[in-house]
Write a protein that holds these residues in place. Structure first.
Motif, PDB file in Angstrom:
ATOM      1  N   GLU A   2      -0.986 -28.603 -44.376  1.00 56.50           N
ATOM      2  CA  GLU A   2      -0.594 -29.368 -43.320  1.00 56.50           C
ATOM      3  C   GLU A   2       0.669 -28.840 -42.825  1.00 56.50           C
ATOM      4  O   GLU A   2       1.417 -28.338 -43.455  1.00 56.50           O
ATOM      5  N   PRO A   3       0.932 -29.058 -41.311  1.00 59.88           N
ATOM      6  CA  PRO A   3       2.171 -28.645 -41.010  1.00 59.88           C
ATOM      7  C   PRO A   3       3.489 -29.235 -41.349  1.00 59.88           C
ATOM      8  O   PRO A   3       3.310 -30.426 -41.507  1.00 59.88           O
ATOM      9  N   ALA A   4       4.615 -28.556 -41.630  1.00 57.06           N
ATOM     10  CA  ALA A   4       5.773 -29.243 -42.233  1.00 57.06           C
ATOM     11  C   ALA A   4       6.942 -29.256 -41.079  1.00 57.06           C
ATOM     12  O   ALA A   4       7.464 -30.167 -40.884  1.00 57.06           O
ATOM     13  N   ALA A   5       6.911 -28.029 -40.253  1.00 56.72           N
ATOM     14  CA  ALA A   5       8.129 -27.741 -39.152  1.00 56.72           C
ATOM     15  C   ALA A   5       7.558 -26.645 -38.419  1.00 56.72           C
ATOM     16  O   ALA A   5       6.873 -25.897 -38.813  1.00 56.72           O
ATOM     17  N   THR A   6       7.903 -26.829 -36.860  1.00 51.34           N
ATOM     18  CA  THR A   6       7.789 -25.784 -36.148  1.00 51.34           C
ATOM     19  C   THR A   6       9.000 -25.596 -35.335  1.00 51.34           C
ATOM     20  O   THR A   6       9.632 -26.524 -35.098  1.00 51.34           O
ATOM     21  N   ILE A   7       9.141 -24.370 -34.762  1.00 54.96           N
ATOM     22  CA  ILE A   7      10.122 -24.273 -33.681  1.00 54.96           C
ATOM     23  C   ILE A   7       9.570 -23.158 -32.618  1.00 54.96           C
ATOM     24  O   ILE A   7       9.010 -22.164 -32.935  1.00 54.96           O
TER      25      ILE A   7
END
Length: 114
Positions: A45-50
């Motif tokens: 699962e995605p945790a963080a993006t920038i």
């Protein structure tokens, strides 16, 4: 595309870790970069993006505790993780997309336990 993650380890609840991911084979400065995680028995699962413009997004479960940042000169994305909880235990993967294809790094293990 190569994504080399590092910085995982064993930490007590409430502790901190900083993950790093060095990227090559992409035009780093224009790519959205992210961190995914996969706990045992769970889906990744995605945790963080920038984004390239440094717009960040976070999973609800890590909001206010994790901070993602990037250094375009070093071609590196970071994940600062604070106030870690046992539920954060997972393998953490660096992620990007190039020409419509998803790329994940090898992953680094984060274990939160007393």
């Amino acid at each position: 595309v190569q994504l080399q993650a590092s910085g995982g380890g064993l930490v007590r609840p409430g502790g901190s870790l900083r993950l790093s991911c060095a990227a090559s084979g992409i035009n780093f400065s224009i790519n959205t970069m992210g961190w995914y995680r996969q706990a045992p028995g769970n889906e990744r699962e995605p945790a963080a993006t920038i984004t390239a413009g440094r717009i960040t997004s976070y999973a609800d479960s890590v909001m206010g505790r994790f901070n993602i940042s990037r250094d375009n000169v070093r071609r590196t994305v970071y994940l600062q993780m604070n106030n870690l909880k046992p539920g954060d235990t997972a393998v953490y993967y660096c992620h990007t997309v190039r020409q419509g294809r998803n790329y994940f790094g090898r992953g680094t293990q984060v274990t939160v336990s007393s």
